[in-house]
Scaffold this motif. Structure first.
Motif, short mmCIF file in Angstrom:
data_model
loop_
_atom_site.label_atom_id
_atom_site.label_comp_id
_atom_site.label_asym_id
_atom_site.label_seq_id
_atom_site.Cartn_x
_atom_site.Cartn_y
_atom_site.Cartn_z
N ALA A 160 -7.33 -6.10 -25.59
CA ALA A 160 -6.69 -5.76 -26.86
C ALA A 160 -7.41 -4.66 -27.61
CB ALA A 160 -6.58 -7.02 -27.74
N GLU A 161 -8.71 -4.52 -27.38
CA GLU A 161 -9.49 -3.49 -28.05
C GLU A 161 -9.56 -2.19 -27.26
OE1 GLU A 161 -13.26 -5.19 -28.83
OE2 GLU A 161 -12.49 -6.72 -30.21
N GLY A 162 -8.84 -2.13 -26.15
CA GLY A 162 -8.82 -0.91 -25.36
C GLY A 162 -9.94 -0.75 -24.38
N ARG A 163 -10.72 -1.79 -24.15
CA ARG A 163 -11.83 -1.70 -23.20
C ARG A 163 -11.33 -1.91 -21.77
NH1 ARG A 163 -15.82 -5.85 -26.23
NH2 ARG A 163 -13.81 -6.95 -26.21
N PHE A 164 -11.94 -1.21 -20.85
CA PHE A 164 -11.54 -1.25 -19.44
C PHE A 164 -11.80 -2.64 -18.86
CE2 PHE A 164 -12.12 -0.80 -14.92
CZ PHE A 164 -11.20 0.15 -14.52
N LEU A 165 -10.79 -3.18 -18.18
CA LEU A 165 -10.95 -4.46 -17.49
C LEU A 165 -11.06 -4.26 -15.98
CD1 LEU A 165 -8.45 -6.74 -19.46
CD2 LEU A 165 -10.94 -6.63 -19.66
N GLN A 166 -10.02 -3.67 -15.38
CA GLN A 166 -10.02 -3.38 -13.96
C GLN A 166 -8.87 -2.45 -13.64
OE1 GLN A 166 -9.40 -6.96 -11.68
NE2 GLN A 166 -7.54 -7.53 -12.78
N ALA A 167 -8.96 -1.84 -12.47
CA ALA A 167 -7.89 -0.97 -11.97
C ALA A 167 -7.29 -1.64 -10.75
CB ALA A 167 -8.43 0.41 -11.61
N LEU A 168 -6.01 -1.96 -10.83
CA LEU A 168 -5.28 -2.58 -9.73
C LEU A 168 -4.65 -1.49 -8.88
CD1 LEU A 168 -3.58 -5.50 -11.68
CD2 LEU A 168 -5.71 -5.56 -10.37
N CYS A 169 -4.96 -1.49 -7.59
CA CYS A 169 -4.54 -0.40 -6.70
C CYS A 169 -3.86 -0.96 -5.47
CB CYS A 169 -5.73 0.46 -6.28
SG CYS A 169 -6.81 0.97 -7.63
N GLY A 170 -2.98 -0.17 -4.90
CA GLY A 170 -2.29 -0.53 -3.66
C GLY A 170 -2.20 0.67 -2.73
N LEU A 171 -2.27 0.40 -1.43
CA LEU A 171 -2.22 1.45 -0.41
C LEU A 171 -0.92 1.34 0.38
CD1 LEU A 171 -5.82 1.51 1.12
CD2 LEU A 171 -4.88 3.00 -0.65
N MET A 172 -0.48 2.48 0.90
CA MET A 172 0.64 2.53 1.85
C MET A 172 0.25 3.44 3.01
SD MET A 172 4.57 3.89 1.35
CE MET A 172 4.94 2.63 0.13
N ASP A 173 0.19 2.87 4.20
CA ASP A 173 -0.21 3.62 5.39
C ASP A 173 0.96 4.47 5.86
OD1 ASP A 173 -1.31 4.63 7.67
OD2 ASP A 173 -1.55 2.71 8.71
N ILE A 174 0.81 5.79 5.81
CA ILE A 174 1.88 6.70 6.23
C ILE A 174 1.45 7.52 7.44
CG2 ILE A 174 2.84 6.87 3.90
CD1 ILE A 174 1.44 9.59 3.66
N THR A 175 0.47 7.02 8.20
CA THR A 175 -0.01 7.76 9.36
C THR A 175 1.10 7.96 10.38
OG1 THR A 175 -2.20 6.79 9.02
CG2 THR A 175 -1.77 7.80 11.16
N ALA A 176 1.84 6.90 10.71
CA ALA A 176 2.93 7.02 11.68
C ALA A 176 4.01 7.96 11.17
CB ALA A 176 3.52 5.64 11.97
N TRP A 177 4.27 7.91 9.86
CA TRP A 177 5.28 8.81 9.29
C TRP A 177 4.84 10.26 9.40
CZ3 TRP A 177 5.31 11.86 4.69
CH2 TRP A 177 6.56 12.34 4.33
N ARG A 178 3.56 10.53 9.16
CA ARG A 178 3.06 11.89 9.30
C ARG A 178 3.14 12.36 10.74
NH1 ARG A 178 3.57 14.65 4.82
NH2 ARG A 178 2.28 13.89 3.08
N GLN A 179 2.83 11.49 11.69
CA GLN A 179 2.93 11.86 13.09
C GLN A 179 4.37 12.15 13.49
OE1 GLN A 179 1.07 8.60 15.16
NE2 GLN A 179 -1.01 9.27 14.66
N THR A 180 5.30 11.33 12.99
CA THR A 180 6.72 11.58 13.25
C THR A 180 7.17 12.89 12.63
OG1 THR A 180 7.11 9.19 13.28
CG2 THR A 180 9.02 10.61 13.01
N GLU A 181 6.67 13.17 11.44
CA GLU A 181 7.00 14.44 10.78
C GLU A 181 6.49 15.62 11.59
OE1 GLU A 181 6.63 16.39 6.30
OE2 GLU A 181 5.07 15.03 7.03
N LEU A 182 5.27 15.51 12.13
CA LEU A 182 4.71 16.57 12.95
C LEU A 182 5.52 16.76 14.22
CD1 LEU A 182 2.46 18.63 13.46
CD2 LEU A 182 1.10 16.78 14.47
N GLN A 183 5.92 15.66 14.85
CA GLN A 183 6.75 15.77 16.05
C GLN A 183 8.09 16.40 15.74
OE1 GLN A 183 6.96 11.81 17.62
NE2 GLN A 183 4.80 11.75 18.23
#
Length: 303
Positions: A160-183
């Motif tokens: 409530a006072e604006g102090r940092f608590l934590q950063a919630l993060c999520g990943l998405m693996d796009i390696t296969a998509w990049r390989q398909t794009e290259l192909q």
């Protein structure tokens, strides 16, 4: 009416009655004990309520931690310094690390050097300022050294006072998509090359048709001179070989099967006209091919 006149009271009535004093003392003691017991009961109820709240908070935290770890997504939580506080099991599975190997370490330890530098210099300050980051692409390095292309999204939680608590993060693996794009890009390049090859082969085939027609007409009008006929035969064979090559180029541009087969260098070389023997005046031993033999796709020789 109820007032007592002291001048009328006798000394015995003016003195304190021991019985009344004892009763007053007992009543006061009982009242104090009752109030203490009531306060004790209230305190115990408050203590039980607080204990239940603490237990419920702990159970809720445990359920959240279990849900967070077992969620089928690669999630992680960071502190204000960018170090990992929590990770999901899928996150560990994707990168191939154990929980003890990642807890408390900066997230940039698991990135390639260019990605880590951009994360610290650009994206992390922007996340702290705007509270949110969407679709930032990084290269993560797995435990066995593989490079994964991932999209990272994050949200900063504050109190409530604006102090940092934590950063919630999520990943998405796009390696296969990049390989398909290259192909796909490679396929588009090959398609463009095929179209260019088809146009060139079509024009070159028309030119060779005119050349072969002229050479065949010239062959009929030549005198019976072995040297001249050898030269014209060499020219015709070269034009026919060029026509065969254009047919293979057209087959490539039309995505037709070329059906290549194995061949030795000697067999491949003997199929070409012997220009050296033609220059020396010796008769060529090469077999003449009919023009129709070169008007269809022919397998490319493989040495």
């Amino acid at each position: 009416m109820f007032s007592i006149r002291l001048e009328d009271a006798s000394p015995s009535t003016a003195a304190l009655d021991p019985t009344a004093l004892a009763l007053a003392t007992a009543g006061s003691t009982f009242l104090i004990l009752f109030l203490a017991l009531a306060a004790s009961l209230v305190d115990r109820r408050l203590a039980l309520a607080n204990a239940r709240e603490v237990s419920a908070a702990q159970e809720s935290h445990m359920r959240f931690a279990t849900l967070y770890r077992r969620t089928p997504l690669p999630l992680h939580a960071l502190n204000e310094k960018g170090c990992i506080e929590q990770v999901s099991d899928v996150w560990l599975e994707v990168l191939g690390y154990d929980l003890e190997e990642v807890m408390g370490r900066p997230l940039t330890d698991f990135m390639s050097e260019p990605s880590a530098r951009r994360r610290m210099e650009v994206d992390w300050p922007a996340l702290l300022a705007s509270q949110e980051l969407r679709g930032a692409e990084y290269q993560f390095v797995t435990k066995d050294g593989r490079i994964l292309n991932c999209l990272l999204s994050a949200h900063v939680e504050r109190d409530a006072e604006g102090r940092f608590l934590q950063a919630l993060c999520g990943l998405m693996d796009i390696t296969a998509w990049r390989q398909t794009e290259l192909q796909l890009r490679q396929s588009q390049k090959l398609e463009a090359v095929g179209q260019l090859t088809g146009g060139i082969a079509h024009d070159f085939n028309n030119l060779l048709s005119a050349v072969l027609a002229s050479l065949n007409s010239l062959e009929k009008r030549l005198p019976k001179d072995p040297k001249l006929r050898q030269l014209i035969n060499t020219a015709i064979q070269g034009a026919e070989r060029g026509a065969s090559l254009t047919q293979r180029m057209l087959a490539f541009s039309r995505r037709q099967d070329l059906h290549p087969n194995a061949s030795t260098f000697r067999n491949w070389f003997m199929r070409w006209p012997t220009c050296c023997s033609a220059r020396s005046g010796q008769p060529s031993r090469s077999r003449r091919h009919s023009r129709s033999e070169y008007l269809r796709p022919e397998p490319m020789p493989i040495s």
